[in-house]
Design a protein around this motif. Structure first.
Motif, short mmCIF file in Angstrom:
data_model
loop_
_atom_site.label_atom_id
_atom_site.label_comp_id
_atom_site.label_asym_id
_atom_site.label_seq_id
_atom_site.Cartn_x
_atom_site.Cartn_y
_atom_site.Cartn_z
N UNK A 22 -6.21 0.24 6.11
CA UNK A 22 -6.86 -1.06 6.20
C UNK A 22 -5.82 -2.14 6.46
N UNK A 23 -6.25 -3.29 6.92
CA UNK A 23 -5.34 -4.34 7.35
C UNK A 23 -4.54 -4.95 6.20
N UNK A 24 -5.03 -4.82 4.97
CA UNK A 24 -4.35 -5.44 3.83
C UNK A 24 -3.26 -4.57 3.23
N UNK A 25 -2.95 -3.45 3.88
CA UNK A 25 -1.91 -2.57 3.37
C UNK A 25 -2.44 -1.40 2.57
N UNK A 26 -3.69 -1.45 2.20
CA UNK A 26 -4.29 -0.34 1.50
C UNK A 26 -4.96 0.62 2.47
N UNK A 45 -1.51 1.00 -4.56
CA UNK A 45 -1.30 1.73 -5.81
C UNK A 45 -2.50 2.62 -6.15
N UNK A 46 -3.38 2.83 -5.19
CA UNK A 46 -4.57 3.64 -5.36
C UNK A 46 -5.53 3.06 -6.40
#
Length: 216
Positions: free
Chosen positions: A57-61, A89-90
């Motif tokens: 995803x675009x937010x780094x997750x 961090x899941x």
């Protein structure tokens, strides 16, 4: 080089599914289970096979999906699937469930998270709000008609019929089109099944399927 590798395990936990975070070092690498079933309650209730799809995803997750997640609403089962948004961090950030049915007095998950709904009228099961139009061929090419009636009764018996739930209408066609009953005309399952048993064939030497579908 990336410092971790995410691995989807859709068959983990009898089909519940989960995500593993693995190191990518050449030596002494190990994997840690995310145990998402502890933080996502709906995962424990269905073999949705979470982890069958993993997308950044675009937010780094990233987004992990359980495409086989199903939900019971009265006597109906909806296999709509669900996805969850996780950070680096899941940790759970939200649930994407655009087609999940809301439960009165229960819990509804959407992209923003979780909220408790309060219903003014305690309907059992879920608020499906489905309108179903069945289109039946009643021309002379259909025989015996009793099998059509049995098929119709079998289909209708699988839906949760009621106010604010599933409504069913029936159109029958041959040479002409007839509306046997409208949506909501039979508001209970008992009345709907009785109407199906009493349905007679319109007959006709032509089968105007396209006309019936356009009308429906």
């Amino acid at each position: 080089c990336p410092s971790r590798l995410l691995v989807g395990a859709p068959w983990d936990g009898n089909g519940q599914g989960d995500i593993y975070k693995c190191g990518v070092q050449l030596q002494n690498s190990s994997c840690a289970k995310a145990n998402l079933g502890a933080t996502v309650p709906w995962l424990r209730n269905s073999a949705g096979h979470l982890g069958m799809t993993l997308v950044d995803s675009k937010d780094g997750g990233f987004v992990a999906c359980a495409p086989l997640w199903s939900q019971e609403c009265g006597t109906s089962v909806f296999s709509s699937g669900r996805c969850i948004q996780l950070n680096e961090e899941l940790q759970l950030m939200g649930t994407i469930a655009p087609t999940a049915q809301r439960e009165w007095g229960g819990t509804y998950w959407d992209v923003l998270g979780c909220a408790t709904l309060v219903s003014p009228c305690p309907l059992p099961g879920c608020s499906t709000y489905m309108d179903i139009i069945l289109v039946l061929d009643g021309s002379n090419s259909i025989y015996p008609w009793e099998e059509v009636q049995a098929f119709l009764g079998n289909i209708l018996g699988r839906f949760f019929i009621g106010r604010g739930q599933t409504q069913v209408g029936v159109l029958q066609y041959g040479e002409r089109l007839v509306q046997e009953w409208a949506l909501g005309q039979h508001p209970t399952a008992q009345r709907l099944l009785e109407a199906a048993r009493n349905l007679t064939r319109q007959e006709g030497r032509e089968t105007r399927t396209a006309m019936a579908i356009r009308q429906a």
